[in-house]
Write an enzyme that holds these catalytic residues in place. Structure first.
Site, short mmCIF file in Angstrom:
data_model
loop_
_atom_site.label_atom_id
_atom_site.label_comp_id
_atom_site.label_asym_id
_atom_site.label_seq_id
_atom_site.Cartn_x
_atom_site.Cartn_y
_atom_site.Cartn_z
N LEU A 173 0.81 -1.21 0.00
CA LEU A 173 0.00 0.00 0.00
C LEU A 173 0.84 1.26 0.00
O LEU A 173 0.40 2.31 -0.45
CB LEU A 173 -0.93 0.00 1.22
CG LEU A 173 -1.93 -1.15 1.30
CD1 LEU A 173 -2.72 -1.07 2.59
CD2 LEU A 173 -2.87 -1.15 0.11
N GLY A 174 2.05 1.19 0.53
CA GLY A 174 2.92 2.36 0.61
C GLY A 174 4.16 2.03 1.42
O GLY A 174 4.31 0.92 1.91
N ARG A 175 5.04 3.00 1.52
CA ARG A 175 6.28 2.80 2.26
C ARG A 175 6.49 3.94 3.25
O ARG A 175 6.21 5.09 2.95
CB ARG A 175 7.49 2.75 1.31
CG ARG A 175 7.49 1.56 0.38
CD ARG A 175 8.71 1.57 -0.52
NE ARG A 175 8.71 0.46 -1.46
CZ ARG A 175 9.19 -0.74 -1.20
NH1 ARG A 175 9.72 -0.98 -0.01
NH2 ARG A 175 9.15 -1.71 -2.08
N GLY A 176 7.00 3.59 4.41
CA GLY A 176 7.35 4.59 5.40
C GLY A 176 8.82 4.44 5.77
O GLY A 176 9.57 3.71 5.13
N THR A 177 9.23 5.14 6.82
CA THR A 177 10.63 5.09 7.23
C THR A 177 11.08 3.68 7.53
O THR A 177 12.16 3.25 7.13
CB THR A 177 10.84 5.98 8.47
OG1 THR A 177 10.38 7.30 8.19
CG2 THR A 177 12.31 6.04 8.84
N PHE A 178 10.25 2.94 8.26
CA PHE A 178 10.61 1.55 8.53
C PHE A 178 9.41 0.64 8.29
O PHE A 178 9.12 -0.27 9.05
CB PHE A 178 11.15 1.36 9.95
CG PHE A 178 10.34 2.01 11.03
CD1 PHE A 178 10.71 3.25 11.52
CD2 PHE A 178 9.23 1.39 11.56
CE1 PHE A 178 9.98 3.85 12.52
CE2 PHE A 178 8.49 1.99 12.57
CZ PHE A 178 8.87 3.22 13.04
N ALA A 179 8.67 0.93 7.20
CA ALA A 179 7.47 0.14 6.91
C ALA A 179 7.79 -1.27 6.47
O ALA A 179 6.98 -2.16 6.58
CB ALA A 179 6.65 0.84 5.83
N LYS A 180 9.01 -1.49 5.98
CA LYS A 180 9.35 -2.83 5.50
C LYS A 180 10.82 -3.10 5.81
O LYS A 180 11.70 -2.99 4.97
CB LYS A 180 9.09 -2.94 3.99
CG LYS A 180 9.09 -4.37 3.48
CD LYS A 180 8.71 -4.40 2.01
CE LYS A 180 8.69 -5.84 1.49
NZ LYS A 180 8.38 -5.89 0.05
N ASP B 36 6.61 15.03 15.36
CA ASP B 36 6.79 15.05 13.92
C ASP B 36 5.44 15.26 13.23
O ASP B 36 5.09 14.55 12.29
CB ASP B 36 7.44 13.74 13.44
CG ASP B 36 8.02 13.86 12.03
OD1 ASP B 36 8.23 15.00 11.55
OD2 ASP B 36 8.26 12.83 11.38
#
Length: 414
Positions: A25-32, A128
């Site tokens: 669905l998407g990527r974050g700083t440490f999503a994966k 943040d």
């Protein structure tokens, strides 16, 4: 989450026997990130633990919900609430003017403020706050997310201050950028001021690739608001973008500001927040009709909630009225405004975060037709712990509703 299928067309094996992995669905700083990557990346494991610790303390309609944390030998999985509407920054970028009309900006900002006051009341400073960390659910409501940099009560030193410079420079308070000891609550308030400016103007108030120059502009308040922004909104932005944290408005103090005293539910121009059907279409759907079985099933003698540890009597009130749904929502808005409450629509159910702007309790309202023109109104506290629910001012709300209430009952008296 969308379900993934193997090349053979069959469902993938359930993760830990509970979940099926779907499309990204998407990527974050440490999503994966795998466990070895977390350990190898400086401070990343602490951020993951910090986010989990913060989100486990929070349960609010405008905070992204953490459902479960799972781990295998090589991976950590955070199972979170789905917000399919994307983030606030992307939604603003898709608008021709990259900004919202002031009535819509007010509604967006109220939801953000409600979430942050709730967090602050539980000792959590986000640190943040920015549009990228504000998601939108399927109903157009906001969900604050990404608590990886959040400060918990145990993060403060003996002086009660924070000392870690973090966040996104364009949204960070001057005292944070200058690496001084700071109050996380006041730092979040500054970030809210930047977001409010973006919602109203469609651009950043302080935008410079040189962080030192950006900090100088912020310290001198070198920003201008477009002429279409109202005076109450201008004054609010000024109170939030105050470089002196000692005199800066906190989000908990916003309820006293004139810009917040206007009842959102009565704004005749209030349309869809960020897409979807018009607001009034969502609020005033035809109420369902109750039959005899429905009414009997509400009897306290058939209430089995106690078997499951629920205390419905303190969470629910019902009353009869001849007012229409439109009149009922309007009256509830007037009554709530007098008590410091505000209303946020949600697909046919009017959700009312209560307790001033504390956001510690959220209420839903449903209306059902008994026999024209008689209507049954059900009010239920959907969020909040038992202490907050017990302290809720039902009597004050009943008094303010006045003659619109024909008979006021708790669950046990219907």
């Amino acid at each position: 989450m969308a379900v993934a299928k193997s090349k053979a067309g069959k469902h993938a094996a359930p993760l830990l026997g509970k979940y099926e992995l779907g499309r990204l669905l998407g990527r974050g700083t440490f999503a994966k990130l795998d466990k070895p990557e977390l350990a190898a990346t400086a401070g990343m494991d602490a951020r993951v633990l910090g986010e989990v610790s913060a989100m486990r303390r929070l349960r609010h309609p405008n905070v992204l919900r953490l459902h479960e944390v799972l781990a295998t030998r090589s991976k950590v999985y955070l199972v979170m609430e789905l917000a399919p509407g994307g983030d606030l920054l992307s939604r603003l970028a898709s608008l021709p003017s990259r900004r919202l009309p002031e009535h819509a900006a007010r509604r967006v900002f109220l939801q953000l403020v409600s979430a942050l006051i709730y967090c602050h009341a539980r000792g959590v400073s986000h640190r943040d706050v920015k549009p990228q960390n504000v998601l939108i659910d399927a109903d157009g409501n906001l969900k604050v997310c990404d608590f990886g940099l959040a400060a918990l009560p145990e993060s403060h030193r003996d002086d009660g201050r924070l000392h870690t410079a973090c966040g996104t420079p364009a949204f960070a308070a001057p005292e944070v950028l200058r690496r001084k000891a700071y109050d996380g609550v006041k730092a979040d308030a500054w970030s809210c001021g930047v977001i409010l400016y973006v919602l109203l103007a469609g651009r950043l108030p302080f935008d410079d690739s040189n962080i030192a120059e950006m900090c100088r502009k912020a310290h001198r308040r070198e920003y201008t608001l477009p002429e279409w922004v109202s005076q109450p909104a201008r004054r609010l932005v000024s109170r939030l973008l105050d470089p002196n944290p000692a005199t800066r408005l906190t989000v908990a103090e916003l309820s006293s500001h004139p810009w917040f005293k206007r009842s959102l539910s009565l704004d005749s121009q209030l349309g869809s927040l960020l897409g979807g059907a018009p607001e009034r279409d969502l609020l005033f759907q035809a109420p369902p009709t109750l039959n005899a079985f429905d009414i009997i099933s509400m009897s306290p003698g058939l209430d089995l909630s106690g078997l499951f540890g629920e205390n419905r009597r303190s969470r629910e009130k019902r009353f009869m009225t001849t007012a229409s749904p439109e009149q009922m929502v309007e009256q509830l808005g007037h009554s709530g405004a007098k008590l410091g409450y505000f209303m946020v629509g949600k697909k046919g159910v009017e959700r009312l975060p209560l307790g001033g702007l504390s956001g510690l309790v959220a209420m839903s309202m449903e209306m059902s037709e008994v026999a024209p023109p008689l209507m049954l109104v059900e009010l239920r506290l959907e969020a909040g712990d038992e202490e907050e629910v017990q302290a809720f001012g039902w009597d004050a709300l009943r008094t303010e509703l006045g003659e619109v209430v024909m008979a006021w009952h708790g669950c046990e008296e219907l």
